[in-house]
Design a protein around this motif. Structure first.
Motif, PDB file in Angstrom:
ATOM      1  N   GLN A  93     -54.574  20.457  26.043  1.00  0.00           N
ATOM      2  CA  GLN A  93     -55.694  21.356  26.279  1.00  0.00           C
ATOM      3  C   GLN A  93     -56.296  21.134  27.666  1.00  0.00           C
ATOM      4  O   GLN A  93     -56.581  22.079  28.395  1.00  0.00           O
ATOM      5  N   LEU A  94     -56.446  19.882  28.045  1.00  0.00           N
ATOM      6  CA  LEU A  94     -57.033  19.568  29.350  1.00  0.00           C
ATOM      7  C   LEU A  94     -56.159  20.090  30.485  1.00  0.00           C
ATOM      8  O   LEU A  94     -56.636  20.694  31.431  1.00  0.00           O
ATOM      9  N   GLY A  95     -54.869  19.829  30.406  1.00  0.00           N
ATOM     10  CA  GLY A  95     -53.982  20.207  31.497  1.00  0.00           C
ATOM     11  C   GLY A  95     -53.411  21.605  31.368  1.00  0.00           C
ATOM     12  O   GLY A  95     -52.816  22.122  32.309  1.00  0.00           O
ATOM     13  N   GLY A  96     -53.576  22.226  30.200  1.00  0.00           N
ATOM     14  CA  GLY A  96     -53.058  23.569  29.999  1.00  0.00           C
ATOM     15  C   GLY A  96     -51.545  23.644  29.957  1.00  0.00           C
ATOM     16  O   GLY A  96     -50.967  24.701  30.188  1.00  0.00           O
ATOM     17  N   ALA A  97     -50.883  22.525  29.685  1.00  0.00           N
ATOM     18  CA  ALA A  97     -49.420  22.514  29.670  1.00  0.00           C
ATOM     19  C   ALA A  97     -48.882  22.637  28.256  1.00  0.00           C
ATOM     20  O   ALA A  97     -49.559  22.295  27.281  1.00  0.00           O
ATOM     21  N   THR A  98     -47.649  23.113  28.146  1.00  0.00           N
ATOM     22  CA  THR A  98     -46.977  23.142  26.855  1.00  0.00           C
ATOM     23  C   THR A  98     -45.613  22.479  27.004  1.00  0.00           C
ATOM     24  O   THR A  98     -45.215  22.113  28.119  1.00  0.00           O
ATOM     25  N   GLY A 130     -41.902  21.645  27.641  1.00  0.00           N
ATOM     26  CA  GLY A 130     -40.944  22.243  28.564  1.00  0.00           C
ATOM     27  C   GLY A 130     -41.497  22.555  29.940  1.00  0.00           C
ATOM     28  O   GLY A 130     -40.790  23.069  30.800  1.00  0.00           O
ATOM     29  N   ASP A 131     -42.773  22.227  30.171  1.00  0.00           N
ATOM     30  CA  ASP A 131     -43.366  22.456  31.494  1.00  0.00           C
ATOM     31  C   ASP A 131     -43.044  21.331  32.475  1.00  0.00           C
ATOM     32  O   ASP A 131     -43.519  21.321  33.599  1.00  0.00           O
ATOM     33  N   LYS A 132     -42.278  20.337  32.031  1.00  0.00           N
ATOM     34  CA  LYS A 132     -41.906  19.191  32.863  1.00  0.00           C
ATOM     35  C   LYS A 132     -43.134  18.328  33.135  1.00  0.00           C
ATOM     36  O   LYS A 132     -43.528  18.107  34.281  1.00  0.00           O
ATOM     37  N   THR A 133     -43.758  17.888  32.055  1.00  0.00           N
ATOM     38  CA  THR A 133     -44.937  17.033  32.177  1.00  0.00           C
ATOM     39  C   THR A 133     -44.808  15.857  31.200  1.00  0.00           C
ATOM     40  O   THR A 133     -43.843  15.767  30.447  1.00  0.00           O
ATOM     41  N   MET A 134     -45.833  15.019  31.202  1.00  0.00           N
ATOM     42  CA  MET A 134     -45.870  13.872  30.285  1.00  0.00           C
ATOM     43  C   MET A 134     -45.770  14.309  28.819  1.00  0.00           C
ATOM     44  O   MET A 134     -45.317  13.549  27.973  1.00  0.00           O
ATOM     45  N   ALA A 163     -40.692  22.540  37.085  1.00  0.00           N
ATOM     46  CA  ALA A 163     -42.087  22.203  36.807  1.00  0.00           C
ATOM     47  C   ALA A 163     -42.952  23.456  36.779  1.00  0.00           C
ATOM     48  O   ALA A 163     -42.835  24.318  37.652  1.00  0.00           O
ATOM     49  N   ARG A 164     -43.807  23.540  35.771  1.00  0.00           N
ATOM     50  CA  ARG A 164     -44.714  24.677  35.694  1.00  0.00           C
ATOM     51  C   ARG A 164     -46.181  24.242  35.749  1.00  0.00           C
ATOM     52  O   ARG A 164     -47.081  25.074  35.694  1.00  0.00           O
ATOM     53  N   GLY A 199     -49.054  21.202  37.570  1.00  0.00           N
ATOM     54  CA  GLY A 199     -49.247  20.119  38.528  1.00  0.00           C
ATOM     55  C   GLY A 199     -48.671  20.427  39.902  1.00  0.00           C
ATOM     56  O   GLY A 199     -48.167  21.520  40.151  1.00  0.00           O
ATOM     57  N   ARG A 200     -48.741  19.437  40.755  1.00  0.00           N
ATOM     58  CA  ARG A 200     -48.331  19.630  42.138  1.00  0.00           C
ATOM     59  C   ARG A 200     -46.856  20.009  42.236  1.00  0.00           C
ATOM     60  O   ARG A 200     -46.448  20.779  43.109  1.00  0.00           O
ATOM     61  N   ALA A 201     -46.024  19.454  41.356  1.00  0.00           N
ATOM     62  CA  ALA A 201     -44.587  19.727  41.415  1.00  0.00           C
ATOM     63  C   ALA A 201     -44.280  21.207  41.213  1.00  0.00           C
ATOM     64  O   ALA A 201     -43.233  21.695  41.660  1.00  0.00           O
ATOM     65  N   SER A 202     -45.205  21.940  40.554  1.00  0.00           N
ATOM     66  CA  SER A 202     -44.929  23.355  40.293  1.00  0.00           C
ATOM     67  C   SER A 202     -44.888  24.161  41.590  1.00  0.00           C
ATOM     68  O   SER A 202     -44.272  25.221  41.643  1.00  0.00           O
ATOM     69  N   TYR A 203     -45.528  23.653  42.639  1.00  0.00           N
ATOM     70  CA  TYR A 203     -45.480  24.361  43.928  1.00  0.00           C
ATOM     71  C   TYR A 203     -44.065  24.369  44.497  1.00  0.00           C
ATOM     72  O   TYR A 203     -43.736  25.162  45.367  1.00  0.00           O
ATOM     73  N   LEU A 204     -43.244  23.441  44.043  1.00  0.00           N
ATOM     74  CA  LEU A 204     -41.880  23.343  44.571  1.00  0.00           C
ATOM     75  C   LEU A 204     -40.947  24.370  43.945  1.00  0.00           C
ATOM     76  O   LEU A 204     -39.836  24.580  44.442  1.00  0.00           O
ATOM     77  N   GLY A 205     -41.382  24.997  42.861  1.00  0.00           N
ATOM     78  CA  GLY A 205     -40.533  25.981  42.195  1.00  0.00           C
ATOM     79  C   GLY A 205     -39.206  25.381  41.782  1.00  0.00           C
ATOM     80  O   GLY A 205     -39.164  24.307  41.182  1.00  0.00           O
ATOM     81  N   GLU A 206     -38.127  26.043  42.145  1.00  0.00           N
ATOM     82  CA  GLU A 206     -36.805  25.591  41.719  1.00  0.00           C
ATOM     83  C   GLU A 206     -36.423  24.234  42.302  1.00  0.00           C
ATOM     84  O   GLU A 206     -35.544  23.560  41.779  1.00  0.00           O
TER      85      GLU A 206
END
Lengths: 138, 226
Positions: free
Chosen positions: B136-141, B143-147, B185-186, B188-195
């Motif tokens: 909830q805090l990070g808004g991730a689900t 497969g988003d490539k997160t913890m 990554a979808r 955090g900072r890594a999402s800016y890198l896209g593919e």
């Protein structure tokens, strides 16, 4: 624009990964508000001045600008936003009421500080900051 | 070394399935501090590929602060151990992982309540609540490539074993972390890198796997025996 705390103004805290960014945006917003003692302060970087977000720096800044009418926080991204959200979820770390504004840091800060300096309450300050999203640049 | 939650030979260290006490949770946090210290360079290396190369140092600073806090005195209940550790992480990590791990531990601890001893099953449920709070805090689900990609499978594996098999949680977390490598990554900072984020393991998932390995160690699973 009702003000419940007899002339007390909403305090504004600007949270950035960078101390310089937070302090510079704070100075700019204060200057644009046109009053000598605009209720705004930066809370950027780590306590040692390095890049990052510090709970300690943020809570200390919030207490400094709190005059009893509430505190509005703006944040740049990532850990700055998450740290503020976590502090708010905590319940007792920030002055009551405190609120994270859904607005871009620089543009939102100008609207928020001008409104707070003019005596707007927390809801008015939030609305002014959030209005920044409706200003399209192209 | 089964990795099961078994009784630590009645030394009052709280390893039994009937009861995980504050000492068990303190052992978990200390094992996490050891693991993060040992693996800090690897975490930073992973973070330099798709982030800002501070994850190892940030996590080390945070968990060293947790260790110092526990050295001053271990709180009386499992919940308060985790809440104290979580609070410390928020205030010392300095990156996004501070509020995220802080929220994980605090919500898990809060869910455990005031009990002096909790069951493995209660831990599994509380951990799941903590993970929900992180999501909830990070808004991730998933497969988003997160913890979350390491934490969620770990909590599920623990729950599936009725809260008994800490080693299964560790194995699931490690597998989940490895499986972030081909993901884009979808968050955090890594999402800016896209593919370009594809092909690198997520540092947050890697540190989450360390946290779960530390949990298994606290329950008697020897380091590196997975």
């Amino acid at each position: 624009m009702a003000d419940t705390s007899e002339g007390a103004r909403v305090g504004i805290v600007l949270v950035s990964h960078s101390k310089q960014v937070a302090d510079a945006v704070s100075s700019m917003a204060a200057a644009l508000a046109g009053v000598p003692d605009a209720p705004v302060t930066g809370a950027g970087g780590l306590p040692d001045g390095g890049l990052g977000t510090s709970e300690e720096v943020i809570t200390e800044a919030a207490r400094r600008v709190d005059a009893g009418a509430g505190v509005a926080l703006l944040a740049d991204l990532g850990s700055a936003v998450l740290t503020v959200k976590t502090l708010l979820a905590e319940g007792d770390e920030l002055p009551d009421p405190s609120r994270l504004l859904d607005a871009p840091l620089v543009e939102g800060a100008i609207g928020a500080v001008v409104t707070a300096a003019g005596g707007g309450d927390l809801a008015a300050v939030a609305a002014a900051a959030e209005e920044a999203y409706s200003y399209r640049k192209v | 070394m089964s990795g099961k939650v078994t009784n630590g030979a009645g030394e009052g260290t709280g390893g039994s399935a009937e009861g995980l006490d504050a000492a068990f949770f303190a052992r978990w946090m200390r094992a996490a501090a050891d693991a993060v210290d040992r693996e800090a360079d690897r975490l930073t290396e992973l973070d330099s590929a798709i982030g800002d190369a501070d994850h190892g140092g940030n996590m080390r600073r945070g968990f060293e602060a947790v260790r110092s806090e526990l050295d001053e005195g271990v709180p009386a209940t499992p919940g308060s151990v985790l809440m104290t550790a979580g609070r410390k992480l928020v205030s010392t990590v300095g990156g996004a992982s501070g509020p995220l791990y802080g929220t994980l531990l605090r919500r898990t601890g809060k869910t455990l309540g005031d009990a002096e001893v909790v069951t493995g099953e209660e831990l599994a449920g509380a951990l799941s609540a903590g993970i929900d709070a992180v999501a909830q805090l990070g808004g991730a689900t998933a497969g988003d490539k997160t913890m979350l990609d390491a934490l969620r499978p770990a909590a599920d594996a623990l729950a599936d074993s009725g809260g008994k098999d800490l080693r299964a949680a560790r194995t699931a977390a490690e597998k989940g972390a490895e499986e972030t490598t081909p993901l884009q990554a979808r968050k955090g900072r890594a999402s800016y890198l896209g593919e370009r984020s594809i092909g690198h393991q997520d540092p947050g998932a890697a540190s989450a796997a360390l946290l779960m390995a530390a949990l298994a160690e606290a329950g008697g699973d020897a380091e590196g025996s997975a």
